[in-house]
Design a protein around this motif. Structure first.
Motif, PDB file in Angstrom:
ATOM      1  N   MET A 154       0.827  -1.198   0.000  1.00  0.00           N
ATOM      2  CA  MET A 154       0.000   0.000   0.000  1.00  0.00           C
ATOM      3  C   MET A 154       0.869   1.258   0.000  1.00  0.00           C
ATOM      4  O   MET A 154       0.599   2.210  -0.739  1.00  0.00           O
ATOM      5  CB  MET A 154      -0.922   0.007   1.219  1.00  0.00           C
ATOM      6  N   ALA A 155       1.931   1.270   0.795  1.00  0.00           N
ATOM      7  CA  ALA A 155       2.830   2.432   0.828  1.00  0.00           C
ATOM      8  C   ALA A 155       3.486   2.641  -0.532  1.00  0.00           C
ATOM      9  O   ALA A 155       3.615   3.780  -1.003  1.00  0.00           O
ATOM     10  CB  ALA A 155       3.891   2.242   1.911  1.00  0.00           C
ATOM     11  N   GLN A 178       2.244   1.772  -3.446  1.00  0.00           N
ATOM     12  CA  GLN A 178       1.203   2.274  -4.349  1.00  0.00           C
ATOM     13  C   GLN A 178       0.931   3.751  -4.103  1.00  0.00           C
ATOM     14  O   GLN A 178       0.738   4.517  -5.046  1.00  0.00           O
ATOM     15  CB  GLN A 178      -0.078   1.455  -4.196  1.00  0.00           C
ATOM     16  N   PHE A 179       0.939   4.169  -2.834  1.00  0.00           N
ATOM     17  CA  PHE A 179       0.776   5.589  -2.522  1.00  0.00           C
ATOM     18  C   PHE A 179       1.934   6.397  -3.099  1.00  0.00           C
ATOM     19  O   PHE A 179       1.736   7.472  -3.655  1.00  0.00           O
ATOM     20  CB  PHE A 179       0.685   5.819  -1.012  1.00  0.00           C
ATOM     21  N   SER A 192       1.560   6.608  -6.884  1.00  0.00           N
ATOM     22  CA  SER A 192       0.481   7.526  -7.230  1.00  0.00           C
ATOM     23  C   SER A 192       0.904   8.973  -7.006  1.00  0.00           C
ATOM     24  O   SER A 192       0.623   9.850  -7.828  1.00  0.00           O
ATOM     25  CB  SER A 192      -0.756   7.203  -6.391  1.00  0.00           C
ATOM     26  N   SER A 193       1.590   9.232  -5.913  1.00  0.00           N
ATOM     27  CA  SER A 193       2.074  10.575  -5.624  1.00  0.00           C
ATOM     28  C   SER A 193       3.099  11.010  -6.662  1.00  0.00           C
ATOM     29  O   SER A 193       3.078  12.150  -7.131  1.00  0.00           O
ATOM     30  CB  SER A 193       2.690  10.613  -4.231  1.00  0.00           C
ATOM     31  N   THR A 215       7.154  14.826  -4.312  1.00  0.00           N
ATOM     32  CA  THR A 215       6.944  13.606  -3.536  1.00  0.00           C
ATOM     33  C   THR A 215       8.018  13.449  -2.474  1.00  0.00           C
ATOM     34  O   THR A 215       7.717  13.170  -1.305  1.00  0.00           O
ATOM     35  CB  THR A 215       6.917  12.376  -4.470  1.00  0.00           C
TER      36      THR A 215
END
Length: 176
Positions: free
Chosen positions: A125-126, A128-129, A132-133, A142
């Motif tokens: 999840m981190a 993917q964040f 995305s950022s 970022t």
């Protein structure tokens, strides 16, 4: 009597709608359109489209909207409560069972096996964040947000909620 009907209309899909919101949509439709006649199929589909456009769980948004439509603020509260009550009761029962057997070797082994899985899921999840950022803001922005967040939370002990609000404000001002 309307409050009892609202409760029943959302409690039943909450019990039998295994899989969360998407699985309970046809069950809610059956209750709201077929059983109680509060909406037509067309009205339900429009409400569903509106609820899908908003963030958050679909089942609670439907319960809040329909409950409010039928019974005002109290109806909205009852609808949302009836939607989450089955999960809430089950979670309390399961946690009490887990707490009762927390010293059992099997329970300890089970929780030990779950921890690495959770760590991997959080890592994915981190990543993917981050990806995305990076796509939305670029590498420099970022990295700035990552470093600033780290310094604020770890060195200055700022509460994470304030860091998130600050990052949102930064994004709105400088990236929006």
């Amino acid at each position: 009597m309307i409050y009892w009907d609202i409760f029943v209309a959302f409690f039943i899909p909450g019990i039998v709608g295994y899989g969360g919101g998407p699985a309970s949509i046809p069950l809610v439709e059956n209750e709201v359109v077929g059983r109680f006649g509060w909406m037509s199929v067309n009205e339900f589909s429009e409400m569903l489209a509106m609820a899908n456009a908003l963030p958050g769980p679909i089942a609670t948004k439907m319960a809040g909207y329909i409950g409010f439509q039928q019974g005002g603020v109290l109806g909205a509260f009852i609808g949302v409560f009836a939607t989450v009550a089955p999960s809430l009761v089950l979670m309390i029962v399961l946690l009490s069972l887990l707490n009762r057997f927390k010293n059992s070797p099997k329970v300890k082994k089970m929780t030990a096996l779950i921890r690495p899985t959770i760590a991997i899921l959080l890592g994915v999840m981190a990543f993917q964040f981050f990806a995305s950022s990076y796509e939305g803001a670029g590498l420099v922005q970022t990295i700035f947000l990552i470093v600033a967040s780290f310094v604020l939370m770890e060195k200055m002990k700022v509460h994470p909620a304030f860091v998130i609000v600050g990052a949102l404000a930064y994004g709105a001002v400088f990236l929006g």
